[in-house]
Design an enzyme around this catalytic site. Sequence first.
Site, PDB file in Angstrom:
ATOM      1  N   HIS A 224      -9.698   2.356   0.283  1.00 37.65           N
ATOM      2  CA  HIS A 224      -8.255   2.129   0.304  1.00 37.65           C
ATOM      3  C   HIS A 224      -7.824   1.619  -1.066  1.00 37.65           C
ATOM      4  O   HIS A 224      -7.990   0.444  -1.384  1.00 37.65           O
ATOM      5  CB  HIS A 224      -7.917   1.124   1.409  1.00 37.65           C
ATOM      6  CG  HIS A 224      -6.449   0.914   1.591  1.00 37.65           C
ATOM      7  ND1 HIS A 224      -5.504   1.394   0.702  1.00 37.65           N
ATOM      8  CD2 HIS A 224      -5.755   0.291   2.568  1.00 37.65           C
ATOM      9  CE1 HIS A 224      -4.313   1.048   1.120  1.00 37.65           C
ATOM     10  NE2 HIS A 224      -4.433   0.389   2.247  1.00 37.65           N
TER      11      HIS A 224
ATOM     12  N   HIS B 293      -2.290   7.817   6.351  1.00 35.00           N
ATOM     13  CA  HIS B 293      -2.672   6.544   5.725  1.00 35.00           C
ATOM     14  C   HIS B 293      -4.082   6.203   6.202  1.00 35.00           C
ATOM     15  O   HIS B 293      -4.918   5.846   5.404  1.00 35.00           O
ATOM     16  CB  HIS B 293      -1.663   5.466   6.103  1.00 35.00           C
ATOM     17  CG  HIS B 293      -1.842   4.178   5.349  1.00 35.00           C
ATOM     18  ND1 HIS B 293      -1.930   4.140   3.980  1.00 35.00           N
ATOM     19  CD2 HIS B 293      -1.950   2.886   5.764  1.00 35.00           C
ATOM     20  CE1 HIS B 293      -2.084   2.878   3.585  1.00 35.00           C
ATOM     21  NE2 HIS B 293      -2.099   2.104   4.645  1.00 35.00           N
TER      22      HIS B 293
ATOM     23  N   GLU C  45      -0.039   4.804  13.600  1.00 33.84           N
ATOM     24  CA  GLU C  45       0.317   5.967  12.789  1.00 33.84           C
ATOM     25  C   GLU C  45       0.284   7.251  13.633  1.00 33.84           C
ATOM     26  O   GLU C  45       1.156   8.109  13.519  1.00 33.84           O
ATOM     27  CB  GLU C  45      -0.649   6.090  11.599  1.00 33.84           C
ATOM     28  CG  GLU C  45      -0.240   7.185  10.621  1.00 33.84           C
ATOM     29  CD  GLU C  45      -1.129   7.236   9.384  1.00 33.84           C
ATOM     30  OE1 GLU C  45      -2.280   6.754   9.459  1.00 33.84           O
ATOM     31  OE2 GLU C  45      -0.675   7.757   8.357  1.00 33.84           O
TER      32      GLU C  45
ATOM     33  N   CYS D 275       0.810  -1.221   0.000  1.00 30.84           N
ATOM     34  CA  CYS D 275       0.000   0.000   0.000  1.00 30.84           C
ATOM     35  C   CYS D 275       0.840   1.267   0.000  1.00 30.84           C
ATOM     36  O   CYS D 275       0.296   2.367   0.028  1.00 30.84           O
ATOM     37  CB  CYS D 275      -0.957  -0.026   1.191  1.00 30.84           C
ATOM     38  SG  CYS D 275      -1.942  -1.525   1.177  1.00 30.84           S
TER      39      CYS D 275
ATOM     40  N   PHE E 173       1.607  -3.912   3.869  1.00 35.89           N
ATOM     41  CA  PHE E 173       2.058  -5.270   4.161  1.00 35.89           C
ATOM     42  C   PHE E 173       3.585  -5.323   4.024  1.00 35.89           C
ATOM     43  O   PHE E 173       4.176  -4.578   3.256  1.00 35.89           O
ATOM     44  CB  PHE E 173       1.466  -6.256   3.139  1.00 35.89           C
ATOM     45  CG  PHE E 173       0.042  -6.638   3.383  1.00 35.89           C
ATOM     46  CD1 PHE E 173      -0.737  -6.001   4.336  1.00 35.89           C
ATOM     47  CD2 PHE E 173      -0.539  -7.654   2.627  1.00 35.89           C
ATOM     48  CE1 PHE E 173      -2.060  -6.372   4.534  1.00 35.89           C
ATOM     49  CE2 PHE E 173      -1.860  -8.029   2.821  1.00 35.89           C
ATOM     50  CZ  PHE E 173      -2.620  -7.396   3.768  1.00 35.89           C
TER      51      PHE E 173
ATOM     52  N   LYS F 246      -9.268   8.116   2.732  1.00 35.51           N
ATOM     53  CA  LYS F 246      -9.853   6.797   2.477  1.00 35.51           C
ATOM     54  C   LYS F 246     -11.341   6.776   2.809  1.00 35.51           C
ATOM     55  O   LYS F 246     -12.079   5.921   2.330  1.00 35.51           O
ATOM     56  CB  LYS F 246      -9.094   5.722   3.255  1.00 35.51           C
ATOM     57  CG  LYS F 246      -7.704   5.518   2.663  1.00 35.51           C
ATOM     58  CD  LYS F 246      -6.929   4.414   3.320  1.00 35.51           C
ATOM     59  CE  LYS F 246      -5.594   4.199   2.611  1.00 35.51           C
ATOM     60  NZ  LYS F 246      -4.641   5.306   2.781  1.00 35.51           N
TER      61      LYS F 246
END
Lengths: 99, 696
Positions: free
Chosen positions: B301, B264, B275, B132, B361, B296
């Site tokens: 996302h 994010h 975060e 991502c 990831f 988002k």
Amino acid sequence: MVDLRDLEAQVAAREALLGRLRELLVERLQLRRTVDELDPDAPLFGSGFGLDSLDAVELVVCLESEFGVRVGDAIALRQVFRSLNTMTDLVLAERGGRP
Amino acid sequence: MRAVVTGMGAVTALGRGVARQWSAMAAGEDGIRPIERFATDAFDVRIGGVVADRNAPRPAGAGEATLCIEFGIDAAREAWADAALDGVAPGRVALVVGSSLGDERVPLHRVTEAIGDAIGARGPRLTVSTACTSSTGALGLALDLLEQGAADAVIAGGADVLTPLVHAGFHALGVLAAGKCAPFSHPAGTTLGEGAGFVVLERPDAAAARGARGDLAVLGYGLSADGYHETGPDPSGAGVARALRGALAHAGVAPEAIGYVNAHGTGTAAGDPAEWRALRQVLGERAERVPVSSSKSFLGHAQGAAGAVEVIATLVALERGAVPPTRNFVGPRPNAPPDPVAQDRPRPERYDLALCNNSGFGGANCAVVVGRAPAAVAPPPAPRAVYAVGAGAVGPHGGALDGLLAGARPGRVPALRLDAIAPAVNPRGFDPATRYLIAAAALALADAQVRVRGELRERTGLVVGMNHVSPESHAALQRTIDDRGLRYLSATMFSRMVLNATTGACSKALALRGPCSTLSAGRASGLAAIAAAAHLLALRDDADRIVAGGVEELDAAPEPGESEGAGCVILGVHPPPGPRVRLAGWAFGGPAGPRGGDGSDPAVRAALAMAGAGARDIDVAIGPALPALEVARRLDPVALLGEAGAATSSWALAAGVALLRRGDARSALVIAEPNDSATCAIVLTREQGSQHGGSA
């Protein structure tokens, strides 16, 4: 009075289920141990088998796809995934104690 | 180095075009809707941020995957048209595409090549695949390409599509929200999305010279690896914090100057608090007052495309004097930012600089600083010298470095004792690609006599070239789908479908937590990763050492002559004592094809120029024969070890290091195999050095 044959059947069913869970653990989580090496009372996570949260996801999927058992919230999850024996207890309870 | 943004293009759940994306957001609309393109009956969650005019079921033969290239071409075309750069030569236009899963039918670099062919970009065409953070990393690599002079304009961004596999994978991980995602708010959970976003980046002086707009800029970027978990974040936020600090330092910007943070903010229970902890660590006092929102909640996302479409949302809002809001916010979860801009419409506010962050990831983190280009710019730092202080390789020859020069029958890696090479690493569940990479990296670290401990972990990076995910893990995932259905796929195997899963496992195993990336450039992947790492070390100071190389795993039925394995070098800025190998020049060029002028390869030309050398100064060339290149001696790695995709050119470089260290040559030119993505060349020179080395 306890029906001994009934008790024996229950013990055998539990043993069979535990055996299946051990197999699934080795197969799905790629544990580098043989089935016999998995102590049913050892903690699954952390110091025991060293599983992590991604393994927990695999176990949730495993219980659902193999046994049709859905685990509810995160707190229930912690109880269920303490050891192989606690997982066995859950599956047996969901089956109404019947094999 | 900063670059100005002279064009933007986007295809997202909010619609087609940058203007439409903004007008929808300004009207308080979101793009999250029921998924109609594929069946979702088997799942508990049935919504996504899908592109509305591609939400109908696909005709036979045109699966969801083909949409990735389509979205990419559409967004890149819009950005290119917006930049109105007509006079530039196609060979001077680079393309950097960030994509997490791309088109499931073809290797990722083919997506980039297809987009490049469609828009006519014939400069270097590189792919960043860091889950991502892919397109965020693509913006960063674009800055580096401009800084190297590899192109006059770079089209950079990303594309990804929401497929049944992605939906099933995130569903199995239990991170999808039942309703539309509400970042930082109750209830936790994310909503997936898709689309593409691209910007055109140019050097400020070049844009000014042609009278293009120069008011918006990408000022700097930062990379890091958590080295913590396959899918979840380091809960302390330390990994994200390193990327944020790297971005601020690269941009030369103080925390106080940041007017807005585009987080994010996926909405997940683990991601959002990690975060926010990172933002507090890095921004200090400023964190308590700065608006922090997540786009988002509008776009879903968009996976690998998320960074690019969020940067575009940020730049357009900034231009119009507004901060993008967080929709669906009902009440903060613990560890939420105090000002999440909790409203449906953008909030009027003037600011000059924004910090955009993404995590993914494999523990990948990437942040960029964007905004109004400042008038005054600090001069670029003097480049630091980069040395190859260690090398390691595994392949059909086994695990000995000199075995690369002796050659071996092409094929698989013979039985590998990872426990002997890296005894502290728990190898449970590693696929072959991961074992090869960790082995080559550990051998190279041992060769360099480096122990990655203490704070060295944060200052040691990892950059890996790969062309496809592990065939073994891919087959294992497919088996779980065949046996149990998509709903019950293996989440572990799904987490390995991102190209950087192997890189993430290696960073975790060897505690390499500095700047981290995964690149793809076809047969140039390995060398491209090493050249990109060399640039990071030379011009930034957030790492002292980077492990760089390439890895390849054969599938179940390899062709004759194909090989597998991995090659890694340890690049460092501290010269070792005694004779040493320096990376004197490195460069990227466009895809192989007809050459103009003297027929020489632009990458070879540029690498030699950087090294201040001519072809006749080179003792040995390692790589394919080039018609316009005459050198005293040539080694062909494919003839020695077989065709090993992303690993071949990393073996070539490791072989060059071995040759020079033995004193068999004083200089080497390492060239990647020709392919449709990019060419790459690196010049190695042997320096005598002092007996004590330097400790700069």
